[in-house]
Each structure stands twice: as C-alpha cells, then as structure tokens.
Motif scaffolding. Structure first.
Motif, PDB file in Angstrom:
ATOM      1  N   UNK A  37     -11.861  16.201  12.201  1.00 51.41           N
ATOM      2  CA  UNK A  37     -10.488  16.707  12.176  1.00 51.41           C
ATOM      3  C   UNK A  37      -9.630  15.921  11.179  1.00 51.41           C
ATOM      4  N   UNK A  38      -9.760  14.604  11.178  1.00 49.02           N
ATOM      5  CA  UNK A  38      -8.963  13.796  10.245  1.00 49.02           C
ATOM      6  C   UNK A  38      -9.392  14.053   8.799  1.00 49.02           C
ATOM      7  N   UNK A  39     -10.696  14.210   8.580  1.00 50.29           N
ATOM      8  CA  UNK A  39     -11.180  14.493   7.216  1.00 50.29           C
ATOM      9  C   UNK A  39     -10.710  15.873   6.757  1.00 50.29           C
ATOM     10  N   UNK A  40     -10.710  16.826   7.680  1.00 48.23           N
ATOM     11  CA  UNK A  40     -10.217  18.176   7.373  1.00 48.23           C
ATOM     12  C   UNK A  40      -8.736  18.130   6.990  1.00 48.23           C
ATOM     13  N   UNK A  41      -7.952  17.369   7.741  1.00 44.27           N
ATOM     14  CA  UNK A  41      -6.517  17.256   7.454  1.00 44.27           C
ATOM     15  C   UNK A  41      -6.300  16.611   6.085  1.00 44.27           C
ATOM     16  N   UNK A  42      -7.048  15.550   5.802  1.00 46.69           N
ATOM     17  CA  UNK A  42      -6.901  14.862   4.512  1.00 46.69           C
ATOM     18  C   UNK A  42      -7.256  15.798   3.359  1.00 46.69           C
ATOM     19  N   UNK A  43      -8.351  16.539   3.537  1.00 43.74           N
ATOM     20  CA  UNK A  43      -8.791  17.456   2.478  1.00 43.74           C
ATOM     21  C   UNK A  43      -7.735  18.532   2.247  1.00 43.74           C
ATOM     22  N   UNK A  83       0.848  -1.198   0.000  1.00 43.54           N
ATOM     23  CA  UNK A  83       0.000   0.000   0.000  1.00 43.54           C
ATOM     24  C   UNK A  83       0.873   1.233   0.000  1.00 43.54           C
ATOM     25  N   UNK A  84       0.657   2.079  -0.958  1.00 46.89           N
ATOM     26  CA  UNK A  84       1.361   3.359  -0.986  1.00 46.89           C
ATOM     27  C   UNK A  84       0.409   4.391  -0.382  1.00 46.89           C
ATOM     28  N   UNK A  85       0.725   4.876   0.795  1.00 45.40           N
ATOM     29  CA  UNK A  85      -0.186   5.797   1.475  1.00 45.40           C
ATOM     30  C   UNK A  85      -0.145   7.180   0.829  1.00 45.40           C
ATOM     31  N   UNK A  86      -1.307   7.846   0.775  1.00 47.97           N
ATOM     32  CA  UNK A  86      -1.356   9.248   0.365  1.00 47.97           C
ATOM     33  C   UNK A  86      -0.791  10.137   1.465  1.00 47.97           C
ATOM     34  N   UNK A  87      -1.043   9.723   2.715  1.00 45.69           N
ATOM     35  CA  UNK A  87      -0.757  10.624   3.841  1.00 45.69           C
ATOM     36  C   UNK A  87      -0.654   9.817   5.137  1.00 45.69           C
ATOM     37  N   UNK A  88       0.349  10.144   5.947  1.00 49.12           N
ATOM     38  CA  UNK A  88       0.478   9.583   7.290  1.00 49.12           C
ATOM     39  C   UNK A  88       0.122  10.697   8.275  1.00 49.12           C
ATOM     40  N   UNK A  89      -0.968  10.496   9.031  1.00 49.55           N
ATOM     41  CA  UNK A  89      -1.456  11.524   9.963  1.00 49.55           C
ATOM     42  C   UNK A  89      -1.057  11.136  11.384  1.00 49.55           C
ATOM     43  N   UNK A  90      -0.320  12.004  12.039  1.00 48.43           N
ATOM     44  CA  UNK A  90       0.130  11.757  13.404  1.00 48.43           C
ATOM     45  C   UNK A  90      -0.729  12.519  14.402  1.00 48.43           C
ATOM     46  N   UNK A 105      -9.199   9.933   1.942  1.00 47.36           N
ATOM     47  CA  UNK A 105      -9.243   9.348   3.296  1.00 47.36           C
ATOM     48  C   UNK A 105      -8.972   7.846   3.327  1.00 47.36           C
ATOM     49  N   UNK A 106      -9.417   7.122   2.302  1.00 52.38           N
ATOM     50  CA  UNK A 106      -9.210   5.671   2.314  1.00 52.38           C
ATOM     51  C   UNK A 106      -7.749   5.300   2.098  1.00 52.38           C
ATOM     52  N   UNK A 107      -6.931   6.277   1.704  1.00 53.71           N
ATOM     53  CA  UNK A 107      -5.495   6.024   1.523  1.00 53.71           C
ATOM     54  C   UNK A 107      -4.669   6.778   2.567  1.00 53.71           C
ATOM     55  N   UNK A 108      -5.325   7.124   3.683  1.00 53.14           N
ATOM     56  CA  UNK A 108      -4.627   7.766   4.795  1.00 53.14           C
ATOM     57  C   UNK A 108      -4.443   6.739   5.920  1.00 53.14           C
ATOM     58  N   UNK A 109      -3.321   6.840   6.609  1.00 48.56           N
ATOM     59  CA  UNK A 109      -3.098   6.020   7.805  1.00 48.56           C
ATOM     60  C   UNK A 109      -2.870   6.970   8.975  1.00 48.56           C
ATOM     61  N   UNK A 110      -3.532   6.683  10.083  1.00 44.39           N
ATOM     62  CA  UNK A 110      -3.473   7.531  11.270  1.00 44.39           C
ATOM     63  C   UNK A 110      -2.711   6.805  12.368  1.00 44.39           C
ATOM     64  N   UNK A 111      -1.801   7.510  13.029  1.00 44.91           N
ATOM     65  CA  UNK A 111      -1.087   6.961  14.179  1.00 44.91           C
ATOM     66  C   UNK A 111      -1.710   7.590  15.418  1.00 44.91           C
ATOM     67  N   UNK A 112      -2.341   6.779  16.239  1.00 41.59           N
ATOM     68  CA  UNK A 112      -3.117   7.265  17.392  1.00 41.59           C
ATOM     69  C   UNK A 112      -2.801   6.441  18.631  1.00 41.59           C
TER      70      UNK A 112
END
Ligand SMILES: [Mg+2]
Length: 231
Positions: free
Chosen positions: A148-154, A1-8, A160-167
């Motif tokens: 908040x996560x959707x706002x960050x992705x936008x 999987x090639x992520x679009x975005x890694x959200x911390x 969003x389906x290609x985002x991974x969140x570290x929580x």
C-alpha cells in the motif's frame, strides 16, 4: 531532509477512531459468541484490513463468519463515528504547517475508501486530502506488507526512500519499514516501545509533527551515524 512525500495513516493518526471502532468490533465479537476484551481487540486487529480481520475471526470461531457481520460492523461504526468522531488533537495545525512548507501529502489506510472518506468528512479533513487517498482495497496485500505504501508513493511520483510515514500501529510501522520508508510512530494510544523496536522514531503530541519532519534524519543515515560513532 527534504521529503518527497508525507504519507499519513488515517485511523489513530488523522482521526481518533480506534477507541470507537474497537469498542464496536469487540461488542460484535461478543455477540457472535467469541469472548473478547477491548484490549484483545486492540492487540489483534488494529491496523489490519477487514479481510485480514475476518480471516482471524473465522479461524477463532471455527466456522465461517456469518453473513451480515461486516455490514453490521460498518453500519454501527458509521453511526458511532457520526456521534463521536473527532480529529486527532493538533492535527489541523500540523497539516497547516506542512502545507505552508509545500510538502506533498497523502493518506494510506487499511480502511475501505468509503470509511476513510466518512471519517475525514466528519472531521473536516477531507478537503486536505481529496484525490490523494489510498486504501488497502487498492492493492493485493495490506499492511504489514509494503504494497500500500509503495502504491501510494508510485501514484504520487515519490521515491520510497524519500517518503516519511506517520503511523500509530505496529502493523503499519512494519509495512512502512518494509517499503524502505522512514517512520514517525505516533504513540498517543499505542506503546512507544513497540513502535520504536520496529524502527519508528516515536512522538505522542501531534503538534510536534512539523518540527519532527524538519529534524528527522532518514532511517538509513541515522543508522550509519550510529555505526560510525561506535567504530
Ligand atoms: Mg492507524
């Protein structure tokens, strides 16, 4: 999987702030006359926005939270951070590896912008995220809502389906799952079973993050594979 975005997430994922902030918050609640243990604070307030925390405190007090409570918390926390705050062990090496892989990153935190910048600045992490920091202040509803996560992705131009969140908090995992994102649950200080039940793939050593990002299947495809195996 090639992520679009890694959200911390910030607190508990980038900076080891939860023990400090929760100790200060517990002290203030007790000074207010609301007998509270550190464990109760960790259970009831971690991962929430300040507005959400104050709503709970007011309800338990049975009267409005006194003026100055939030300012006292901010000031005491900032003093304690200046004296004690450290980055989460292993995060710098993990961020180096993620940068080497050219994976886009950002921060999405329930904390206020001022606090996020203070925390990242004190630990030397701010230059890695400057200009890509999102706060619950930016949206109407904080975690566990997905806003908040959707706002960050936008804002980052990511699907969003290609985002991974570290929580690290149950509320944060719920928010990321609600946003349709894959979640890696950092369970160094939180219960891995709880994070896993909510839909996270858990780990407790931040040095493993780069390998997890390269190996983690998307939540939806993993479920599909499990479904196929059962049939
Ligand atoms: Mg957190």
């Amino acid at each position: 999987m090639r992520w679009d975005l890694v959200i911390f997430d910030c607190d508990g994922v980038l900076v080891d702030s939860e023990p400090i902030a929760n100790r200060v918050f517990t002290d203030l609640l007790n000074e207010l006359g609301l007998a509270t243990t550190l464990e109760e604070t960790m259970r009831d307030y971690v991962g929430r926005s300040m507005a959400s925390c104050m709503a709970i405190v007011g309800e338990r007090l049975g009267r409005p939270v006194p003026d100055g409570f939030v300012d006292a918390f901010r000031n005491r926390t900032a003093d304690a951070f200046r004296a004690e705050l450290h980055a989460v062990p292993g995060i710098e090496a993990a961020l180096d590896a993620i940068a080497d892989a050219s994976l886009p990153t950002c921060v999405a935190s329930s904390g206020e912008h001022r606090k996020i910048r203070l925390s990242l600045g004190l630990t030397g992490l701010l230059p890695r995220f400057d200009g890509r920091i999102f706060s619950a202040q930016d949206v109407a509803r904080g975690k566990p809502h997905p806003d908040l996560f959707l706002h960050a992705a936008r804002a980052m131009g990511a699907d969003p389906s290609r985002c991974v969140v570290i929580e690290d908090s149950p509320l944060g995992v719920r928010a990321a799952v609600a946003a349709g994102m894959t979640v890696l649950g950092f369970a160094a200080r939180t219960d891995p079973g709880t994070l896993a039940e909510l839909g996270a793939t858990t780990f407790d050593d931040m040095t493993r993050l780069p390998e997890m990002l390269s190996g983690t299947p998307r939540t939806s495809s993993r479920r599909t594979e499990e479904g196929l195996k059962r049939d």
